[in-house]
Design a protein around this motif. Structure first.
Motif, PDB file in Angstrom:
ATOM      1  N   GLY A 142      20.888  -5.626 -28.659  1.00 44.04           N
ATOM      2  CA  GLY A 142      19.535  -5.824 -28.152  1.00 44.04           C
ATOM      3  C   GLY A 142      19.456  -6.735 -26.953  1.00 44.04           C
ATOM      4  N   LEU A 143      20.610  -7.171 -26.428  1.00 43.54           N
ATOM      5  CA  LEU A 143      20.620  -8.096 -25.297  1.00 43.54           C
ATOM      6  C   LEU A 143      20.368  -7.368 -23.977  1.00 43.54           C
ATOM      7  CD1 LEU A 143      23.726 -10.291 -26.208  1.00 43.54           C
ATOM      8  CD2 LEU A 143      21.314 -10.803 -26.609  1.00 43.54           C
ATOM      9  N   LYS A 144      19.843  -8.094 -23.015  1.00 45.23           N
ATOM     10  CA  LYS A 144      19.740  -7.548 -21.667  1.00 45.23           C
ATOM     11  C   LYS A 144      21.152  -7.404 -21.097  1.00 45.23           C
ATOM     12  CE  LYS A 144      15.062  -8.937 -20.510  1.00 45.23           C
ATOM     13  NZ  LYS A 144      14.185  -9.592 -19.508  1.00 45.23           N
ATOM     14  N   THR A 145      21.342  -6.367 -20.296  1.00 44.23           N
ATOM     15  CA  THR A 145      22.707  -5.957 -19.988  1.00 44.23           C
ATOM     16  C   THR A 145      22.958  -5.744 -18.505  1.00 44.23           C
ATOM     17  OG1 THR A 145      22.837  -4.864 -22.138  1.00 44.23           O
ATOM     18  CG2 THR A 145      24.468  -4.215 -20.486  1.00 44.23           C
ATOM     19  N   ILE A 146      24.099  -6.253 -18.069  1.00 46.35           N
ATOM     20  CA  ILE A 146      24.673  -5.910 -16.762  1.00 46.35           C
ATOM     21  C   ILE A 146      25.965  -5.160 -17.065  1.00 46.35           C
ATOM     22  CG2 ILE A 146      25.484  -6.765 -14.536  1.00 46.35           C
ATOM     23  CD1 ILE A 146      24.212  -9.505 -15.341  1.00 46.35           C
ATOM     24  N   ASP A 147      26.051  -3.895 -16.664  1.00 52.67           N
ATOM     25  CA  ASP A 147      27.309  -3.176 -16.860  1.00 52.67           C
ATOM     26  C   ASP A 147      28.065  -3.173 -15.547  1.00 52.67           C
ATOM     27  OD1 ASP A 147      27.103   0.134 -15.882  1.00 52.67           O
ATOM     28  OD2 ASP A 147      25.345  -1.173 -15.800  1.00 52.67           O
ATOM     29  N   GLU A 148      29.380  -3.203 -15.624  1.00 55.11           N
ATOM     30  CA  GLU A 148      30.177  -3.394 -14.411  1.00 55.11           C
ATOM     31  C   GLU A 148      30.177  -2.186 -13.487  1.00 55.11           C
ATOM     32  OE1 GLU A 148      34.739  -2.561 -15.711  1.00 55.11           O
ATOM     33  OE2 GLU A 148      33.878  -4.439 -16.421  1.00 55.11           O
ATOM     34  N   VAL A 149      29.693  -1.018 -13.946  1.00 58.89           N
ATOM     35  CA  VAL A 149      29.580   0.147 -13.060  1.00 58.89           C
ATOM     36  C   VAL A 149      28.252   0.130 -12.322  1.00 58.89           C
ATOM     37  CG1 VAL A 149      29.605   2.667 -12.954  1.00 58.89           C
ATOM     38  CG2 VAL A 149      31.084   1.486 -14.570  1.00 58.89           C
ATOM     39  N   GLY A 150      27.240  -0.475 -12.936  1.00 58.08           N
ATOM     40  CA  GLY A 150      25.915  -0.513 -12.326  1.00 58.08           C
ATOM     41  C   GLY A 150      24.996   0.588 -12.800  1.00 58.08           C
ATOM     42  N   LEU A 151      25.319   1.203 -13.940  1.00 58.88           N
ATOM     43  CA  LEU A 151      24.484   2.281 -14.473  1.00 58.88           C
ATOM     44  C   LEU A 151      23.128   1.756 -14.937  1.00 58.88           C
ATOM     45  CD1 LEU A 151      27.041   4.302 -16.657  1.00 58.88           C
ATOM     46  CD2 LEU A 151      26.434   4.664 -14.262  1.00 58.88           C
ATOM     47  N   GLU A 162      26.612  -6.407  -5.214  1.00 56.48           N
ATOM     48  CA  GLU A 162      27.861  -7.180  -5.175  1.00 56.48           C
ATOM     49  C   GLU A 162      29.049  -6.274  -4.851  1.00 56.48           C
ATOM     50  OE1 GLU A 162      28.054 -10.302  -5.198  1.00 56.48           O
ATOM     51  OE2 GLU A 162      26.060 -10.876  -5.914  1.00 56.48           O
ATOM     52  N   ILE A 163      29.012  -5.031  -5.359  1.00 56.62           N
ATOM     53  CA  ILE A 163      30.094  -4.077  -5.073  1.00 56.62           C
ATOM     54  C   ILE A 163      30.131  -3.764  -3.587  1.00 56.62           C
ATOM     55  CG2 ILE A 163      30.916  -1.718  -5.479  1.00 56.62           C
ATOM     56  CD1 ILE A 163      29.739  -1.925  -8.308  1.00 56.62           C
ATOM     57  N   VAL A 164      28.959  -3.603  -2.974  1.00 55.25           N
ATOM     58  CA  VAL A 164      28.875  -3.324  -1.534  1.00 55.25           C
ATOM     59  C   VAL A 164      29.394  -4.507  -0.724  1.00 55.25           C
ATOM     60  CG1 VAL A 164      27.301  -2.902   0.394  1.00 55.25           C
ATOM     61  CG2 VAL A 164      26.966  -1.702  -1.779  1.00 55.25           C
ATOM     62  N   LYS A 165      29.057  -5.721  -1.152  1.00 57.02           N
ATOM     63  CA  LYS A 165      29.489  -6.919  -0.427  1.00 57.02           C
ATOM     64  C   LYS A 165      30.996  -7.128  -0.516  1.00 57.02           C
ATOM     65  CE  LYS A 165      25.204  -9.509  -1.292  1.00 57.02           C
ATOM     66  NZ  LYS A 165      24.638 -10.674  -2.040  1.00 57.02           N
ATOM     67  N   ASP A 166      31.530  -7.028  -1.729  1.00 62.88           N
ATOM     68  CA  ASP A 166      32.952  -7.348  -1.951  1.00 62.88           C
ATOM     69  C   ASP A 166      33.428  -6.602  -3.196  1.00 62.88           C
ATOM     70  OD1 ASP A 166      35.466  -8.369  -2.255  1.00 62.88           O
ATOM     71  OD2 ASP A 166      34.878 -10.486  -2.252  1.00 62.88           O
ATOM     72  N   LYS A 167      33.923  -5.388  -3.003  1.00 65.51           N
ATOM     73  CA  LYS A 167      34.296  -4.542  -4.130  1.00 65.51           C
ATOM     74  C   LYS A 167      35.428  -5.147  -4.950  1.00 65.51           C
ATOM     75  CE  LYS A 167      34.988   0.378  -5.108  1.00 65.51           C
ATOM     76  NZ  LYS A 167      35.133   1.726  -4.488  1.00 65.51           N
ATOM     77  N   THR A 168      36.305  -5.909  -4.306  1.00 64.68           N
ATOM     78  CA  THR A 168      37.455  -6.480  -4.990  1.00 64.68           C
ATOM     79  C   THR A 168      37.049  -7.591  -5.957  1.00 64.68           C
ATOM     80  OG1 THR A 168      38.845  -5.969  -3.075  1.00 64.68           O
ATOM     81  CG2 THR A 168      39.716  -7.552  -4.676  1.00 64.68           C
ATOM     82  N   HIS A 169      36.058  -8.392  -5.561  1.00 64.28           N
ATOM     83  CA  HIS A 169      35.705  -9.575  -6.343  1.00 64.28           C
ATOM     84  C   HIS A 169      34.282  -9.508  -6.892  1.00 64.28           C
ATOM     85  CE1 HIS A 169      38.800 -10.943  -3.352  1.00 64.28           C
ATOM     86  NE2 HIS A 169      39.349 -11.431  -4.453  1.00 64.28           N
ATOM     87  N   TYR A 170      33.750  -8.311  -7.015  1.00 63.27           N
ATOM     88  CA  TYR A 170      32.338  -8.200  -7.394  1.00 63.27           C
ATOM     89  C   TYR A 170      32.070  -8.721  -8.803  1.00 63.27           C
ATOM     90  CZ  TYR A 170      32.907  -4.165 -10.526  1.00 63.27           C
ATOM     91  OH  TYR A 170      33.234  -3.356 -11.580  1.00 63.27           O
TER      92      TYR A 170
END
Length: 497
Positions: free
Chosen positions: A399-408, A416-424
């Motif tokens: 039930g937690l709010k979620t950030i998934d690493e793909v951005g779905l 962050e992926i656009v800025k620095d894909k390696t260290h996003y």
């Protein structure tokens, strides 16, 4: 009287097939992405917004129509009880779809009944029915279009069904396009109702995306393209295809780079298709549609490096249709042909899927779900954030709010992926400061600066290991769990400042 009874054989086959496949519900094998769609549906229920995290709009699910269907089931049965009724509904829809398909390609009621059952217990058919994805409703709609629109000539079907099909998945434009081309070439005329329906389908789907989400295509497509897109040479493309096609073109997803069974089945499917279309029969009109679509969809998606196996379920089944027809219509030694097919292919496929469903269901339901349940009990504030991958079981059950690493399910990580894909990943942690991190790896190891940050700001809360969930009171199940252990080891971190 006997003729009436025989004509009911296909209906009986639908009922028997659905009941038989309900046994697979006991495996609790539900696809991760289904829980994304279901959370979106519940978000709509709770906030009146198609989203994933509160009142923020985002097309986190690949399918709009199935979100609304899931919303209705949540509304009727409640959040705690909707899953089983929805899976049964999916199974019924898919199996009725095979009934319509049997009417298009077979005449004998007994042949239709056998066709429905054998097709219904193939691995892709089992997965379409019980994994919770949108393909049950999609297959049903596509077969309704072919049967009532192109076979029965219902004009309203030709107009309405393309809209519903496109609203289920935007990539169905491939299916609709192939059907249009084959129809024009076969009949030498254009069905303008269908053209209007196709245009309306595209416009309504794109317009909904644009006016509701402010985007032309679903966020899921944008996110995957952004993170997974790579530049390949021609040789790398060929190598990638050879590595991938065996697992996704056939019906078995086996470890390793080469699947000889796939090649044998592909050749047999092609030979059966050629054998059936030698004579100009009306059913060949539909055989051309489904066979060309099957090949086209497979080639397009494999060429685009689409590794999610659910993209291939419907094409896998449709390409196998000529094999079933060929065997069922043998005038000599039909029983021998049918016995060989069942003993050497259908039953092994069914056994393979049963083992796969039991093992994967254990890894998903009995293992990954427990992570979500642990967090649900541990963290009472559901406004806290967690960064993880994937965004199915754990967010749904925690039930937690979620950030998934793909951005779905969260667009900010795409920035962050656009800025620095390696260290996003680390940049997102520093910027967003989520309370929880769920990672495949030990964050205290690796790059010194990153590991130092994690050690300073996060502590290891709990380790989750696949090996701890391979036990069962039933020895057969335990052997299957060890034969095919499913899941990924995780480390759960909590912010300390």
């Amino acid at each position: 009287m006997a003729e009436t009874k025989n004509s009911r054989f296909p209906i009986y086959a639908v009922i028997i097939t659905v009941i038989f496949k309900l046994l697979f519900l006991l495996t609790h094998y539900i696809q991760e992405d289904a829980f994304i769609t279901w959370r979106v549906a519940q978000n709509l229920l709770d906030y009146g917004v198609i989203g994933f995290n509160g009142d923020t709009k985002i097309s986190a699910s690949t399918t709009h129509l199935y979100v609304f269907v899931s919303y209705i089931f949540n509304l009727i049965f409640g959040k705690e009880n909707f899953i089983e009724p929805l899976l049964i509904f999916n199974s019924i829809l898919f199996t009725v779809g095979t009934l319509f398909l049997s009417h298009l390609v077979l005449r004998n009621p007994w042949h239709k009944a056998v066709f429905i059952f054998l097709m219904g217990i193939l691995p892709p058919a089992v997965k379409i029915s019980i994994l919770g994805m949108e393909y049950g409703i999609l297959f049903f709609l596509e077969m309704v279009l072919l049967y009532y629109g192109f076979h029965k000539g219902k004009r309203w079907v030709l107009t309405l069904l393309p809209v519903l099909i496109m609203f289920t998945r935007i990539d169905t434009v491939i299916f609709l396009g192939i059907v249009f081309v084959v129809d024009v070439l076969w009949n030498r005329k254009i069905r303008w109702n269908y053209v209007f329906g196709g245009i309306l389908g595209v416009l309504s789907t794109v317009a909904f995306n644009w006016f509701y989400f402010g985007e032309l295509v679903n966020n899921t497509i944008t996110a995957k393209k952004l993170l997974y897109e790579q530049t390949f040479t021609f040789e790398q493309h060929i190598s990638y295809f050879l590595v991938s096609f065996g697992n996704f073109w056939g019906m078995m997803k086996l470890p390793g780079n080469f699947n000889p069974v796939t090649i044998i089945v592909l050749i047999f499917e092609l030979l059966c298709f050629i054998y059936l279309i030698r004579k100009r029969e009306k059913r060949n009109y539909f055989l051309w549609m489904i066979f060309i679509f099957g090949w086209t969809k497979q080639i397009i998606f494999i060429s685009q490096k689409s590794l999610f196996d659910w993209y291939y379920w419907v094409p896998q089944l449709l390409l196998f249709v000529p094999v079933l027809i060929f065997v069922l219509e043998q005038k000599q030694k039909r029983n021998l042909w049918l016995s060989l097919l069942i003993v050497f292919y259908i039953l092994p496929m069914l056994a393979f899927q049963a083992v796969h469903s039991i093992a994967t269901g254990n890894g998903e339901w009995n293992y990954r779900r427990t992570i979500g349940l642990f967090l649900n009990t541990y963290e009472k504030d559901k406004n806290q954030w967690i960064l993880l991958e994937p965004a199915g079981y754990v967010p749904y059950f925690s039930g937690l709010k979620t950030i998934d690493e793909v951005g779905l399910v969260d667009k900010k990580i795409q920035e962050e992926i656009v800025k620095d894909k390696t260290h996003y990943w680390i940049n997102t942690v520093k910027t967003r400061k989520p309370k929880y991190l769920l990672s495949y790896k030990n964050l205290y190891e690796g790059d010194h600066a990153d590991s130092l940050y994690y050690q300073t700001h996060y502590k290891l809360l709990k380790e989750f290991r696949v090996k701890d969930h391979l036990q069962s009171d039933y020895k057969i199940l335990e052997k299957i769990y060890h034969l095919k252990p499913s899941g990924t080891d995780y480390n759960l971190y909590i912010r300390v400042d």
